[in-house]
Design a protein around this motif. Structure first.
Motif, PDB file in Angstrom:
ATOM      1  N   THR A 419       0.827  -1.197   0.000  1.00 36.55           N
ATOM      2  CA  THR A 419       0.000   0.000   0.000  1.00 36.55           C
ATOM      3  C   THR A 419       0.862   1.247   0.000  1.00 36.55           C
ATOM      4  OG1 THR A 419      -1.672   1.263   1.197  1.00 36.55           O
ATOM      5  CG2 THR A 419      -0.157  -0.011   2.544  1.00 36.55           C
ATOM      6  N   MET A 420       0.349   2.302  -0.590  1.00 39.22           N
ATOM      7  CA  MET A 420       0.982   3.602  -0.425  1.00 39.22           C
ATOM      8  C   MET A 420       0.688   4.120   0.980  1.00 39.22           C
ATOM      9  SD  MET A 420       0.065   5.616  -3.934  1.00 39.22           S
ATOM     10  CE  MET A 420       0.623   7.234  -3.417  1.00 39.22           C
ATOM     11  N   GLY A 421       1.588   4.901   1.506  1.00 41.03           N
ATOM     12  CA  GLY A 421       1.297   5.642   2.727  1.00 41.03           C
ATOM     13  C   GLY A 421       1.943   5.217   4.020  1.00 41.03           C
ATOM     14  N   PRO A 422       2.585   4.049   4.121  1.00 42.41           N
ATOM     15  CA  PRO A 422       3.119   3.679   5.434  1.00 42.41           C
ATOM     16  C   PRO A 422       4.504   4.257   5.755  1.00 42.41           C
ATOM     17  CG  PRO A 422       3.419   1.864   3.924  1.00 42.41           C
ATOM     18  CD  PRO A 422       2.703   2.940   3.165  1.00 42.41           C
ATOM     19  N   GLY A 423       5.172   4.866   4.778  1.00 38.77           N
ATOM     20  CA  GLY A 423       6.564   5.283   4.994  1.00 38.77           C
ATOM     21  C   GLY A 423       6.748   6.136   6.245  1.00 38.77           C
ATOM     22  N   VAL A 424       6.008   7.226   6.332  1.00 37.40           N
ATOM     23  CA  VAL A 424       6.187   8.138   7.472  1.00 37.40           C
ATOM     24  C   VAL A 424       5.649   7.521   8.776  1.00 37.40           C
ATOM     25  CG1 VAL A 424       5.717  10.439   8.382  1.00 37.40           C
ATOM     26  CG2 VAL A 424       6.286  10.155   5.968  1.00 37.40           C
ATOM     27  N   PRO A 425       4.426   6.971   8.794  1.00 38.28           N
ATOM     28  CA  PRO A 425       3.984   6.362  10.054  1.00 38.28           C
ATOM     29  C   PRO A 425       4.889   5.220  10.544  1.00 38.28           C
ATOM     30  CG  PRO A 425       2.351   6.014   8.293  1.00 38.28           C
ATOM     31  CD  PRO A 425       3.318   7.025   7.807  1.00 38.28           C
ATOM     32  N   TYR A 426       5.422   4.409   9.638  1.00 41.28           N
ATOM     33  CA  TYR A 426       6.371   3.364  10.065  1.00 41.28           C
ATOM     34  C   TYR A 426       7.576   4.010  10.767  1.00 41.28           C
ATOM     35  CZ  TYR A 426       4.772  -0.938   7.580  1.00 41.28           C
ATOM     36  OH  TYR A 426       4.126  -2.072   7.149  1.00 41.28           O
ATOM     37  N   ALA A 427       8.062   5.116  10.198  1.00 41.39           N
ATOM     38  CA  ALA A 427       9.250   5.761  10.767  1.00 41.39           C
ATOM     39  C   ALA A 427       8.936   6.318  12.158  1.00 41.39           C
ATOM     40  CB  ALA A 427       9.734   6.871   9.839  1.00 41.39           C
ATOM     41  N   ILE A 428       7.732   6.838  12.324  1.00 42.00           N
ATOM     42  CA  ILE A 428       7.345   7.370  13.637  1.00 42.00           C
ATOM     43  C   ILE A 428       7.314   6.238  14.667  1.00 42.00           C
ATOM     44  CG2 ILE A 428       5.455   8.440  14.933  1.00 42.00           C
ATOM     45  CD1 ILE A 428       4.787  10.042  12.372  1.00 42.00           C
ATOM     46  N   ALA A 429       6.716   5.121  14.286  1.00 48.51           N
ATOM     47  CA  ALA A 429       6.657   3.992  15.224  1.00 48.51           C
ATOM     48  C   ALA A 429       8.059   3.478  15.541  1.00 48.51           C
ATOM     49  CB  ALA A 429       5.805   2.874  14.644  1.00 48.51           C
ATOM     50  N   ALA A 430       8.946   3.503  14.525  1.00 47.81           N
ATOM     51  CA  ALA A 430      10.336   3.071  14.767  1.00 47.81           C
ATOM     52  C   ALA A 430      10.982   3.986  15.802  1.00 47.81           C
ATOM     53  CB  ALA A 430      11.130   3.105  13.462  1.00 47.81           C
TER      54      ALA A 430
END
Ligand SMILES: Cc1ncc(C[n+]2csc(CCOP(=O)(O)OP(=O)(O)O)c2C)c(N)n1
Ligand SMILES: [Mg+2]
Length: 597
Positions: A419-430
């Motif tokens: 899916t498009m869109g997880p790049g930034v939220p994944y980084a925040i969770a990291a």
């Protein structure tokens, strides 16, 4: 006053080790939010406020991916619950343990077409089919939480609990009465040791020992088995290709590691699969069969923890259901060291030529910036223990091919849902999970406009909690939904349809500054490296906006005749960028045939 259901529910989640819940408020969960507010003794999870419930689900998924722990997200009834879905499917398809907790309207109103009333059990019945339950009385809460957590962990999947809002404020029943019709559960889950039988291990060893050209393909199921993969590859004289979710299994600077496989893959991975006589697949369900050996050309052994995932990509001769590290350890003493190392040497030669090619492709001129140069310059500068997330889009190609992960780094993306869109939220969770580690999100402008821009606000809100401020969001500003533009050309034979593909420009770096982050806009190739140095030494999270050329083709490792024909018919049909496409594609291809390669 005695404890309420909301208080007890959060404390039970804390018993399961949940320290953080990503969510967004609404009246369907006000009873739970009140309980967060009453948390005074640090015994309850922290509430992290995102911009959109889909982001909360992505973050819960990424928490699981980057820690191996359970991820938890929380949303209100109706619209909040609907918003969670895409992130939950991302977790489900990539086999991550995530619990979704959603509110519901009051019990008395259900079935009455009430405001924001949706049949949530039906809505979640597919994504959380292993366990989706609605609480009706307080005495259920203990076992609903225990079972949702345990099933998510043991099945590596998504589970969901629906809690009507009036129930959240009812008096808690931490221990159901000792009576007929009650359930008495306890917390805790430890993964078992799963190893195949000796007879199957012997059979697998026999296949691997009789092969002369062994190829290994490793995926996310081998992320904890890097050392074992390395030893087995050494004994078997094998080259190792990596599915995208398994990019961190082995470092990219090992000479026998051929890197990514598939459309986003490398030439040596292609050769490895085409020329091998034996395939050992470990913890991967990489789907594109045309990148695996042709049926009958290789004997196959597969290792997977999940019996459901065995034997579906290639007709394997031996299917080993077991933990990857344990199974490889059990195989090792059964394997004979290959004395003829010529196959491995051939693969290593191809790998070293490939890295030269990648280096020279990155240096090719473009208008204004070649995206490969941006990744290349980042790769050289990646700090130790970096964590990377990639979005879906052309960034995933360059992430797969140009980024050289070293030992101790982590990386992920939406592997199966793509899916498009997880790049930034994944980084925040990291960053929440590992606040002392540098984190990089590699994102296209489309994905940024879809989700990333809004989640910069979340970064600005929470960044002071992170001990290391290095969080860089790379935006490829190519004003195009580029990955799909190239698919239209190369797979459909259609010219780019500007109506769907062109993106409006947006000042990503300036916007970052507006919300209190650092913004760096890079418009010329000579600025690329110095801008990375600046981003890495900034005192706060950075948006690195690179103005990149959409006509640099994310070429597959080999172009099939069908793709070449499709591309030429796209150009003949009047693609608006024909001239520049031919120039850039030609430049990249020519690099492959220069002397010395
Ligand atoms: C939610 C969702 N919508 C659509 C797609 C199809 N899709 C895959 S990549 C892509 C283009 C991404 O564009 P951008 O983020 O600008 O990255 P680029 O390829 O231009 O670098 C699209 C539309 C998808 N994977 N997910
Ligand atoms: Mg784009």
């Amino acid at each position: 006053m005695s404890e309420r259901v909301g208080d007890y529910l959060l404390e039970r989640l804390a018993t399961w080790g949940v320290r953080r819940i990503y969510g967004y408020p609404g009246d369907g969960i006000n009873g739970l939010l009140g309980a967060f507010g009453r948390s005074s003794n640090g015994q309850r999870p922290e509430f992290i406020q995102v911009r959109h419930e889909e982001m909360a689900a992505f973050m819960a998924c990424a928490h699981a991916k980057f820690t191996g722990e359970l991820g938890v997200c929380l949303a209100t009834s109706g619209p909040g619950a609907v918003h969670l879905l895409n992130g939950l499917y991302d977790a489900k398809l990539d086999h991550q343990p995530v619990v979704a907790i959603v509110g519901q309207q009051a019990r008395a109103g259900l079935g009455g077409n009430y405001q924001q009333e949706i049949d949530l059990q039906s809505l979640f019945k597919d994504v959380a089919h292993e366990y989706v339950e609605m609480a009706m009385v307080p005495a259920q809460i203990r076992h609903l939480i225990d079972r949702a957590c345990r099933i998510a962990l043991s099945e590596r999947t998504v589970t969901a609990i629906i809690v009507p809002n009036d129930l959240q404020d009812a008096e808690a029943v931490p221990q159901p009465p000792h009576a007929h019709g009650t359930v008495h559960s306890g917390p805790g889950y430890h993964a078992p040791r799963i190893v195949p039988s000796d007879a199957e291990l012997d059979r697998a060893a026999q296949v691997l020992n009789s092969g002369e050209r062994v190829a290994m393909l490793v995926g996310q199921g081998a992320l904890h088995a890097g050392a074992e993969v390395e030893q087995v590859a050494d004994v078997l004289g094998a080259g190792v290709a990596k599915a995208l979710l398994g990019k961190a299994v082995l470092p990219d600077d090992e000479p026998y590691v051929t890197g990514s496989i598939g459309l986003l893959g490398t030439k040596p991975s292609w050769t490895l699969m085409q020329d091998c006589d034996t395939l050992l697949m470990v913890g991967s369900s990489f789907p594109y069969s045309e990148f695996l050996p042709e049926e009958g050309n290789a004997r196959g052994v597969q290792i997977d923890i999940d019996g459901k995932m065995i034997g579906i990509r290639y007709p394997m001769e031996v299917n080993l259901v077991g933990d990857s590290a344990e199974t490889l350890r059990a195989l090792l003493p059964r394997l004979e060291r290959k004395s003829d190392r010529s196959w491995r040497e051939k693969i290593e030669r191809e790998v070293s030529e490939w890295w030269n090619l990648i280096e020279s492709r990155a240096q090719l001129g473009a208008e204004p910036i070649n995206p490969q140069l941006v990744f290349h310059e980042l790769s050289k500068r990646l700090p130790d223990r970096a964590i990377l997330s990639s979005d879906s889009g052309s960034a995933a190609n360059w992430f797969a091919r140009d980024i050289k992960l070293r030992r101790g780094m982590m990386a992920s993306l939406s592997g199966t849902l793509a899916t498009m869109g997880p790049g930034v939220p994944y980084a925040i969770a990291a960053k929440f999970a590992h606040p002392d580690r540098p984190v990089f999100a590699l994102v296209g402008d489309g994905a940024m406009q879809m989700n990333g821009i809004n989640e910069l606000i979340t970064i600005a809100k929470y960044r002071h909690q992170w001990s290391d401020q290095r969080l860089v969001v790379l935006v490829l500003n190519n004003r195009d939904l580029n990955q799909v533009t190239w698919e239209q050309r190369a797979m459909e034979g259609n010219p780019k349809f500007e109506g769907s593909q062109d993106l409006p420009d947006f000042p990503y770096a300036r916007y970052a500054e507006l919300v209190g982050l650092r913004g760096i806009r890079v418009e010329r190739p000579d600025q690329v490296g110095p801008a990375w140095d600046e981003a890495l030494s900034a005192d706060r999270p950075v948006v690195y906006e690179a103005v990149t050329d959409p006509e640099v083709p994310p070429l597959p490792p080999h172009i099939t005749l069908a793709q070449a024909k499709a591309l030429s018919s796209a150009l003949l049909a009047g693609d608006p960028d024909t001239g520049r496409i031919i120039k850039q594609s030609f430049k990249q291809k020519v690099e492959e045939f220069l002397p010395g390669r």
